[in-house]
Design a protein around this motif. Structure first.
Motif, PDB file in Angstrom:
ATOM      1  N   GLN A  91      39.579  29.942  39.644  1.00  0.00           N
ATOM      2  CA  GLN A  91      38.212  30.424  39.873  1.00  0.00           C
ATOM      3  C   GLN A  91      37.377  29.356  40.556  1.00  0.00           C
ATOM      4  OE1 GLN A  91      35.051  29.476  38.326  1.00  0.00           O
ATOM      5  NE2 GLN A  91      34.032  31.075  39.486  1.00  0.00           N
ATOM      6  N   SER A  97      36.702  36.648  47.920  1.00  0.00           N
ATOM      7  CA  SER A  97      36.432  37.846  47.124  1.00  0.00           C
ATOM      8  C   SER A  97      36.872  39.110  47.849  1.00  0.00           C
ATOM      9  CB  SER A  97      34.935  37.941  46.796  1.00  0.00           C
ATOM     10  OG  SER A  97      34.188  38.020  48.000  1.00  0.00           O
ATOM     11  N   ASN A  98      37.620  38.954  48.947  1.00  0.00           N
ATOM     12  CA  ASN A  98      37.950  40.096  49.795  1.00  0.00           C
ATOM     13  C   ASN A  98      39.452  40.332  49.953  1.00  0.00           C
ATOM     14  OD1 ASN A  98      38.241  37.705  51.237  1.00  0.00           O
ATOM     15  ND2 ASN A  98      37.508  38.559  53.161  1.00  0.00           N
ATOM     16  N   ARG A 100      42.918  42.197  49.547  1.00  0.00           N
ATOM     17  CA  ARG A 100      43.303  43.598  49.319  1.00  0.00           C
ATOM     18  C   ARG A 100      44.794  43.802  49.086  1.00  0.00           C
ATOM     19  NH1 ARG A 100      39.060  47.438  48.903  1.00  0.00           N
ATOM     20  NH2 ARG A 100      40.778  48.888  48.858  1.00  0.00           N
ATOM     21  N   PHE A 124      45.298  46.676  46.571  1.00  0.00           N
ATOM     22  CA  PHE A 124      44.840  46.424  45.201  1.00  0.00           C
ATOM     23  C   PHE A 124      43.874  47.488  44.703  1.00  0.00           C
ATOM     24  CE2 PHE A 124      45.245  41.651  46.365  1.00  0.00           C
ATOM     25  CZ  PHE A 124      46.603  41.659  46.100  1.00  0.00           C
ATOM     26  N   ASP A 127      38.477  45.133  46.544  1.00  0.00           N
ATOM     27  CA  ASP A 127      38.516  43.721  46.909  1.00  0.00           C
ATOM     28  C   ASP A 127      38.685  42.882  45.648  1.00  0.00           C
ATOM     29  OD1 ASP A 127      38.231  44.245  49.601  1.00  0.00           O
ATOM     30  OD2 ASP A 127      36.104  43.743  49.674  1.00  0.00           O
ATOM     31  N   LYS A 128      39.580  41.896  45.723  1.00  0.00           N
ATOM     32  CA  LYS A 128      39.853  40.990  44.601  1.00  0.00           C
ATOM     33  C   LYS A 128      39.757  39.561  45.100  1.00  0.00           C
ATOM     34  CE  LYS A 128      41.314  44.393  41.897  1.00  0.00           C
ATOM     35  NZ  LYS A 128      40.626  44.809  40.722  1.00  0.00           N
ATOM     36  N   GLY A 129      39.610  38.624  44.185  1.00  0.00           N
ATOM     37  CA  GLY A 129      39.561  37.226  44.580  1.00  0.00           C
ATOM     38  C   GLY A 129      39.394  36.295  43.411  1.00  0.00           C
ATOM     39  N   ASN A 130      39.067  35.045  43.739  1.00  0.00           N
ATOM     40  CA  ASN A 130      38.938  34.013  42.712  1.00  0.00           C
ATOM     41  C   ASN A 130      37.494  33.570  42.498  1.00  0.00           C
ATOM     42  OD1 ASN A 130      38.648  32.587  45.133  1.00  0.00           O
ATOM     43  ND2 ASN A 130      39.794  30.811  44.405  1.00  0.00           N
ATOM     44  N   ASP A 132      35.031  35.268  40.774  1.00  0.00           N
ATOM     45  CA  ASP A 132      34.578  35.566  39.408  1.00  0.00           C
ATOM     46  C   ASP A 132      35.553  35.140  38.321  1.00  0.00           C
ATOM     47  OD1 ASP A 132      32.214  36.738  40.348  1.00  0.00           O
ATOM     48  OD2 ASP A 132      33.226  38.649  40.673  1.00  0.00           O
ATOM     49  N   PHE A 135      42.670  34.222  39.957  1.00  0.00           N
ATOM     50  CA  PHE A 135      43.328  35.347  40.608  1.00  0.00           C
ATOM     51  C   PHE A 135      44.815  35.042  40.705  1.00  0.00           C
ATOM     52  CE2 PHE A 135      44.990  37.432  44.422  1.00  0.00           C
ATOM     53  CZ  PHE A 135      44.726  38.757  44.110  1.00  0.00           C
TER      54      PHE A 135
END
Length: 149
Positions: A91, A97-98, A100, A124, A127-130, A132, A135
């Motif tokens: 994190q 944060s983008n 996929r 996914f 959008d996913k990421g590190n 928050d 990841f």
């Protein structure tokens, strides 16, 4: 998520013209954005990904190595390719944060036009990421892929 093999990788493996000994090569996992449009039939090298890899603090361009490769053959004739999960992207508020989908490929250590694409995950779903939280991309407990007779 499911890993889908690129068709050209499958053809090369079956014909013996590809990177047949994955246990002796550097295999990596990178994360790409939703702007990457998969072409399972024609994409064969990492340069086909375009400029769609995520970037941010805590993420190294090219992704993480999938360490400890194992290629095994069962008594039933199943060939299984497995690796350790790529390391977690820790994190960081300035991270990405983008993401996929994840892309698994052979890193030849030079130009992306020489890095063979192996497979890609399903989208996914968001959008996913590190940014928050940490990841991770987990390789299926049954292996990266299995090929029957």
């Amino acid at each position: 998520v499911t890993l889908n093999l690129y068709d050209i990788f499958r053809r090369k493996q079956a014909s013996g013209t590809g990177a047949t000994d994955l246990s002796a090569l550097t295999v990596k996992c990178m994360v790409v954005t939703g702007t990457y449009s998969v072409n399972q039939n024609t994409h064969d090298f990492a340069d086909d990904l375009g400029a769609n890899e995520v970037s941010g603090t805590g993420y190294t361009a090219g992704g993480n190595t999938c360490a400890n490769p194992v290629v095994s053959l069962s008594g039933a004739g199943l060939v299984t390719v497995d690796f350790d999960d790529p390391a977690t992207w820790t994190q960081n508020a300035a991270g990405f944060s983008n993401g996929r989908r994840a892309i698994v490929y052979v890193d030849r250590g030079g130009l992306s036009s020489a890095d063979e694409l192996i497979g890609y995950t399903d989208d996914f779903g968001a959008d996913k990421g590190n940014v928050d939280g940490d990841f991770s991309v987990a390789i299926n407990a049954s292996g990266l892929y299995t090929s029957a007779r």
